[in-house]
Design a protein around this motif. Sequence first.
Motif, PDB file in Angstrom:
ATOM      1  N   LEU A 117     -26.205 152.247  82.845  1.00  0.00           N
ATOM      2  CA  LEU A 117     -25.234 151.168  82.671  1.00  0.00           C
ATOM      3  C   LEU A 117     -25.949 149.834  82.826  1.00  0.00           C
ATOM      4  N   ASP A 118     -25.258 148.747  82.512  1.00  0.00           N
ATOM      5  CA  ASP A 118     -25.806 147.406  82.713  1.00  0.00           C
ATOM      6  C   ASP A 118     -26.043 147.219  84.212  1.00  0.00           C
ATOM      7  N   LYS A 119     -27.293 147.239  84.612  1.00  0.00           N
ATOM      8  CA  LYS A 119     -27.646 147.224  86.030  1.00  0.00           C
ATOM      9  C   LYS A 119     -27.287 145.919  86.736  1.00  0.00           C
ATOM     10  N   ARG A 120     -27.011 144.899  85.975  1.00  0.00           N
ATOM     11  CA  ARG A 120     -26.605 143.625  86.567  1.00  0.00           C
ATOM     12  C   ARG A 120     -25.147 143.684  87.041  1.00  0.00           C
ATOM     13  N   HIS A 121     -24.318 144.427  86.307  1.00  0.00           N
ATOM     14  CA  HIS A 121     -22.881 144.456  86.579  1.00  0.00           C
ATOM     15  C   HIS A 121     -22.353 145.778  87.132  1.00  0.00           C
ATOM     16  N   TRP A 122     -23.194 146.791  87.215  1.00  0.00           N
ATOM     17  CA  TRP A 122     -22.739 148.107  87.665  1.00  0.00           C
ATOM     18  C   TRP A 122     -23.643 148.649  88.764  1.00  0.00           C
ATOM     19  N   ASN A 123     -23.013 149.285  89.748  1.00  0.00           N
ATOM     20  CA  ASN A 123     -23.730 150.003  90.795  1.00  0.00           C
ATOM     21  C   ASN A 123     -23.335 151.469  90.749  1.00  0.00           C
ATOM     22  N   THR A 124     -24.266 152.342  91.070  1.00  0.00           N
ATOM     23  CA  THR A 124     -23.974 153.750  91.273  1.00  0.00           C
ATOM     24  C   THR A 124     -24.093 154.008  92.770  1.00  0.00           C
ATOM     25  N   VAL A 125     -23.051 154.606  93.333  1.00  0.00           N
ATOM     26  CA  VAL A 125     -22.957 154.807  94.778  1.00  0.00           C
ATOM     27  C   VAL A 125     -23.004 156.299  95.080  1.00  0.00           C
ATOM     28  N   VAL A 126     -23.910 156.678  95.970  1.00  0.00           N
ATOM     29  CA  VAL A 126     -24.010 158.067  96.426  1.00  0.00           C
ATOM     30  C   VAL A 126     -22.966 158.251  97.529  1.00  0.00           C
ATOM     31  N   CYS A 127     -22.050 159.184  97.310  1.00  0.00           N
ATOM     32  CA  CYS A 127     -20.939 159.410  98.245  1.00  0.00           C
ATOM     33  C   CYS A 127     -21.240 160.627  99.113  1.00  0.00           C
ATOM     34  N   ASP A 128     -22.192 160.432 100.023  1.00  0.00           N
ATOM     35  CA  ASP A 128     -22.677 161.544 100.846  1.00  0.00           C
ATOM     36  C   ASP A 128     -22.060 161.574 102.242  1.00  0.00           C
ATOM     37  N   GLY A 129     -21.039 160.746 102.465  1.00  0.00           N
ATOM     38  CA  GLY A 129     -20.371 160.726 103.763  1.00  0.00           C
ATOM     39  C   GLY A 129     -20.890 159.662 104.714  1.00  0.00           C
ATOM     40  N   THR A 130     -21.963 158.975 104.343  1.00  0.00           N
ATOM     41  CA  THR A 130     -22.506 157.956 105.248  1.00  0.00           C
ATOM     42  C   THR A 130     -21.787 156.606 105.112  1.00  0.00           C
ATOM     43  N   LEU A 131     -21.178 156.361 103.962  1.00  0.00           N
ATOM     44  CA  LEU A 131     -20.387 155.133 103.781  1.00  0.00           C
ATOM     45  C   LEU A 131     -18.925 155.468 104.046  1.00  0.00           C
ATOM     46  N   PRO A 132     -18.217 154.610 104.767  1.00  0.00           N
ATOM     47  CA  PRO A 132     -16.810 154.896 105.071  1.00  0.00           C
ATOM     48  C   PRO A 132     -15.945 154.968 103.808  1.00  0.00           C
ATOM     49  N   ASP A 133     -14.933 155.826 103.856  1.00  0.00           N
ATOM     50  CA  ASP A 133     -14.011 155.961 102.729  1.00  0.00           C
ATOM     51  C   ASP A 133     -13.391 154.621 102.360  1.00  0.00           C
ATOM     52  N   ARG A 134     -13.050 153.822 103.362  1.00  0.00           N
ATOM     53  CA  ARG A 134     -12.422 152.517 103.093  1.00  0.00           C
ATOM     54  C   ARG A 134     -13.360 151.642 102.249  1.00  0.00           C
ATOM     55  N   PHE A 135     -14.651 151.672 102.571  1.00  0.00           N
ATOM     56  CA  PHE A 135     -15.642 150.905 101.819  1.00  0.00           C
ATOM     57  C   PHE A 135     -15.695 151.378 100.365  1.00  0.00           C
ATOM     58  N   LEU A 136     -15.692 152.694 100.171  1.00  0.00           N
ATOM     59  CA  LEU A 136     -15.725 153.254  98.816  1.00  0.00           C
ATOM     60  C   LEU A 136     -14.474 152.872  98.035  1.00  0.00           C
ATOM     61  N   ARG A 137     -13.317 152.909  98.714  1.00  0.00           N
ATOM     62  CA  ARG A 137     -12.067 152.498  98.049  1.00  0.00           C
ATOM     63  C   ARG A 137     -12.117 151.023  97.666  1.00  0.00           C
ATOM     64  N   GLU A 138     -12.681 150.206  98.534  1.00  0.00           N
ATOM     65  CA  GLU A 138     -12.797 148.772  98.226  1.00  0.00           C
ATOM     66  C   GLU A 138     -13.687 148.544  97.009  1.00  0.00           C
ATOM     67  N   LEU A 139     -14.773 149.310  96.890  1.00  0.00           N
ATOM     68  CA  LEU A 139     -15.629 149.194  95.711  1.00  0.00           C
ATOM     69  C   LEU A 139     -14.859 149.569  94.445  1.00  0.00           C
ATOM     70  N   LEU A 140     -14.081 150.640  94.516  1.00  0.00           N
ATOM     71  CA  LEU A 140     -13.259 151.054  93.370  1.00  0.00           C
ATOM     72  C   LEU A 140     -12.224 149.990  93.023  1.00  0.00           C
ATOM     73  N   GLU A 141     -11.542 149.477  94.049  1.00  0.00           N
ATOM     74  CA  GLU A 141     -10.513 148.462  93.825  1.00  0.00           C
ATOM     75  C   GLU A 141     -11.112 147.178  93.258  1.00  0.00           C
ATOM     76  N   ASP A 142     -12.281 146.791  93.754  1.00  0.00           N
ATOM     77  CA  ASP A 142     -12.943 145.587  93.227  1.00  0.00           C
ATOM     78  C   ASP A 142     -13.314 145.777  91.759  1.00  0.00           C
ATOM     79  N   SER A 143     -13.818 146.954  91.418  1.00  0.00           N
ATOM     80  CA  SER A 143     -14.177 147.251  90.036  1.00  0.00           C
ATOM     81  C   SER A 143     -12.932 147.184  89.149  1.00  0.00           C
TER      82      SER A 143
END
Length: 123
Positions: free
Chosen positions: A74-100
């Motif tokens: 993807l366009d690396k300037r505007h997109w991030n790929t996040v590894v969801c291995d349990g180390t990042l809180p669910d709330r943080f992951l939801r915020e990334l989805l909501e921001d997107s």
Amino acid sequence: MTTAAALRSACLALPGAQETFPFGPQTMVFKVGGKMFALVPQDGTPPTMSVKCDPDLAAQLRETHEQVRPGYHLDKRHWNTVVCDGTLPDRFLRELLEDSYDLVVAKLPKRVQRELDWPGLAG
């Protein structure tokens, strides 16, 4: 959210979100108003999600969290790929989805924003 099914549920919980498979059956692509806001491969272990992000924030998140990487195919300037291995809180992951989601909805016509009852709609 450490499974593709949990990520799918979080994406589909957003108003007007639709699941599509334009890149084949292995990758769930979530759209709103016909525009992508998240991609989730079904077979990743641990699962990953790619989300749209403000370019400055995208770079900052990559520097701060080793699980956040430049968008895969993807366009690396505007997109991030996040590894969801349990180390990042669910709330943080939801915020990334909501921001997107919000970044995509902000570019949609006002009529569509009203139909979605999007809280970011001014006036």
